[in-house]
Design a protein around this motif. Structure first.
Motif, short mmCIF file in Angstrom:
data_model
loop_
_atom_site.label_atom_id
_atom_site.label_comp_id
_atom_site.label_asym_id
_atom_site.label_seq_id
_atom_site.Cartn_x
_atom_site.Cartn_y
_atom_site.Cartn_z
N VAL A 1 44.92 42.53 107.53
CA VAL A 1 45.40 43.87 107.84
C VAL A 1 45.46 44.03 109.36
O VAL A 1 44.45 43.90 110.04
CB VAL A 1 44.48 44.95 107.23
CG1 VAL A 1 44.98 46.35 107.60
CG2 VAL A 1 44.38 44.79 105.72
N VAL A 2 46.64 44.31 109.87
CA VAL A 2 46.82 44.49 111.32
C VAL A 2 47.08 45.96 111.66
O VAL A 2 46.68 46.44 112.71
CB VAL A 2 47.96 43.58 111.83
CG1 VAL A 2 48.31 43.90 113.28
CG2 VAL A 2 47.56 42.11 111.69
N ASP B 1 49.38 53.93 112.34
CA ASP B 1 49.34 53.04 113.50
C ASP B 1 50.74 52.68 113.98
O ASP B 1 51.66 52.48 113.19
CB ASP B 1 48.61 51.73 113.14
CG ASP B 1 47.11 51.88 113.10
OD1 ASP B 1 46.59 52.92 113.56
OD2 ASP B 1 46.45 50.93 112.61
N ARG B 2 50.85 52.56 115.30
CA ARG B 2 52.05 51.98 115.90
C ARG B 2 51.68 50.57 116.36
O ARG B 2 50.77 50.39 117.18
CB ARG B 2 52.54 52.80 117.09
CG ARG B 2 53.84 52.23 117.69
CD ARG B 2 54.28 53.00 118.91
NE ARG B 2 55.52 52.43 119.46
CZ ARG B 2 56.07 52.81 120.61
NH1 ARG B 2 55.49 53.76 121.35
NH2 ARG B 2 57.19 52.24 121.02
N VAL B 3 52.37 49.58 115.81
CA VAL B 3 52.09 48.18 116.13
C VAL B 3 53.31 47.63 116.86
O VAL B 3 54.43 47.69 116.36
CB VAL B 3 51.81 47.36 114.86
CG1 VAL B 3 51.37 45.95 115.24
CG2 VAL B 3 50.74 48.02 113.99
N VAL B 4 53.07 47.10 118.06
CA VAL B 4 54.15 46.61 118.92
C VAL B 4 53.84 45.18 119.34
O VAL B 4 52.69 44.84 119.64
CB VAL B 4 54.30 47.49 120.19
CG1 VAL B 4 55.44 46.97 121.07
CG2 VAL B 4 54.53 48.95 119.80
N ALA C 1 49.93 53.08 103.63
CA ALA C 1 50.50 51.73 103.64
C ALA C 1 49.78 50.87 104.67
O ALA C 1 48.98 51.36 105.48
CB ALA C 1 51.99 51.78 103.94
N LEU C 2 50.07 49.55 104.64
CA LEU C 2 49.43 48.59 105.52
C LEU C 2 50.47 47.63 106.08
O LEU C 2 51.46 47.30 105.41
CB LEU C 2 48.37 47.78 104.77
CG LEU C 2 47.26 48.57 104.07
CD1 LEU C 2 46.49 47.66 103.11
CD2 LEU C 2 46.31 49.19 105.08
N TRP C 3 50.24 47.18 107.33
CA TRP C 3 51.06 46.14 107.96
C TRP C 3 50.24 44.85 107.93
O TRP C 3 49.14 44.78 108.46
CB TRP C 3 51.39 46.54 109.39
CG TRP C 3 52.19 45.54 110.17
CD1 TRP C 3 51.70 44.62 111.07
CD2 TRP C 3 53.61 45.34 110.14
NE1 TRP C 3 52.73 43.89 111.61
CE2 TRP C 3 53.91 44.30 111.05
CE3 TRP C 3 54.64 45.94 109.44
CZ2 TRP C 3 55.22 43.85 111.27
CZ3 TRP C 3 55.94 45.50 109.66
CH2 TRP C 3 56.22 44.47 110.56
N MET D 1 56.01 47.06 104.45
CA MET D 1 54.74 47.80 104.32
C MET D 1 54.18 47.63 102.90
O MET D 1 54.91 47.72 101.91
CB MET D 1 54.95 49.29 104.61
CG MET D 1 55.65 49.56 105.93
SD MET D 1 54.64 49.03 107.34
CE MET D 1 55.80 49.33 108.70
N VAL D 2 52.88 47.40 102.82
CA VAL D 2 52.22 47.20 101.53
C VAL D 2 51.43 48.45 101.16
O VAL D 2 50.56 48.87 101.92
CB VAL D 2 51.26 45.99 101.59
CG1 VAL D 2 50.52 45.83 100.27
CG2 VAL D 2 52.03 44.72 101.93
N PRO D 3 51.72 49.08 100.03
CA PRO D 3 50.95 50.26 99.61
C PRO D 3 49.47 49.91 99.43
O PRO D 3 49.13 48.86 98.89
CB PRO D 3 51.58 50.65 98.26
CG PRO D 3 52.96 50.04 98.30
CD PRO D 3 52.82 48.78 99.07
N VAL D 4 48.60 50.78 99.88
CA VAL D 4 47.15 50.55 99.78
C VAL D 4 46.74 50.30 98.33
O VAL D 4 45.86 49.47 98.06
CB VAL D 4 46.37 51.74 100.37
CG1 VAL D 4 44.88 51.63 100.06
CG2 VAL D 4 46.60 51.84 101.87
N GLU D 5 47.38 50.99 97.38
CA GLU D 5 46.97 50.83 95.98
C GLU D 5 47.30 49.45 95.42
O GLU D 5 46.83 49.09 94.33
CB GLU D 5 47.60 51.90 95.09
CG GLU D 5 49.11 51.90 95.05
CD GLU D 5 49.72 52.87 96.05
OE1 GLU D 5 50.89 53.26 95.85
OE2 GLU D 5 49.03 53.24 97.03
#
Length: 256
Positions: free
Chosen positions: A143-144, A149-152, A191-193, A216-220
């Protein structure tokens, strides 16, 4: 000679032989019954043990076999990991840096409506026992980015930044940068990156940027957290955590 005595002796001898044969047949029959009962007990015990193991792996800890190099050097091909399925069951959610197993259906792979349910059931049972490779929809990544979150990526030193904070990632495969593909994304709530540690060999959220859902991957969809290595013996033990994201602030400004 007393013929009556001779007949009596022969009769007693015959009766003794008959009794001996009957006892022998009874002993053999009893041995066969005992053997059959013993095998039934063994079989019943094996079935109960398998059912108990399947229930345990379904709700508590599940083994998975690592089939690819996408998480090297953290996880290697052939490793059997143990996934803690209770890690996110009681209100907790995945955090940045967690290594997790998740179902990529709808995010990493399309939903296969033509899949054979019986084949999927058998394969799933074997995978649950760590005897087969996981289903094509199961992935293990780190998980990043979490919701908001803003991931750049990437800065001049080849690092990614989360919410404006550059992140040094000590778990990356030697020689890899954070990503050869530049990106700038905001993770939706819930969601997760996800990214692999061997970035040059990992097919992860970056490869789905143009797809529905944007990778994006749903947390569930998260199965659980990888907490232990169960095989090979030289690598068994707890999976070490990372402090790489300790300095990252949440989108609102507080430390995440």
């Amino acid at each position: 000679m007393d013929t009556q005595a001779q007949h009596s002796e022969r009769d007693r001898s015959s009766e003794s032989d008959t009794g001996s044969e009957e006892r022998s047949r009874f002993s053999r029959m009893r041995a066969r019954v005992a053997s059959a009962l013993s095998w039934r007990r063994v079989l019943a015990g094996a079935v109960l043990a398998t059912v108990a193991l399947l229930l345990f792996s379904s709700y508590v800890v599940q083994p998975f076999l690592i089939p690819s190099r996408s998480m090297e050097p953290t996880l290697e091909v052939g490793d059997r990991i143990l996934v803690n399925k209770l890690a996110y069951r009681f209100g907790s959610e995945p955090e940045r840096g967690d290594v997790v197993v998740f179902d990529g259906t709808g995010s990493f792979v399309r939903e296969d409506l033509d899949a054979n349910p019986l084949t999927a059931l058998v394969r799933g049972a074997a995978a649950s026992l760590g005897l087969a490779q996981p289903a094509d929809t199961d992935f293990v990544k780190r998980v990043v980015g979490v919701g908001g979150d803003r991931v750049v990526c990437c800065d001049a030193r080849g690092r990614l930044a989360v919410n404006g904070t550059a992140v040094d990632e000590p778990y990356l495969y030697p020689g890899d940068t954070a990503s050869r593909v530049p990106f700038d994304i905001v993770v939706p709530a819930g969601a997760l990156w996800m990214m692999g540690d061997h970035r040059s060999r990992s097919s992860d959220s970056r490869d789905r940027l143009g797809s529905p859902g944007g990778g994006m991957v749903p947390v569930e969809r998260v199965t659980g957290r990888v907490d232990w290595l169960g095989w090979p013996p030289a690598r068994t033990g707890s999976l070490e955590g990372t402090g790489a994201f300790d300095g990252v602030r949440a989108p609102g400004g507080a430390h995440g």
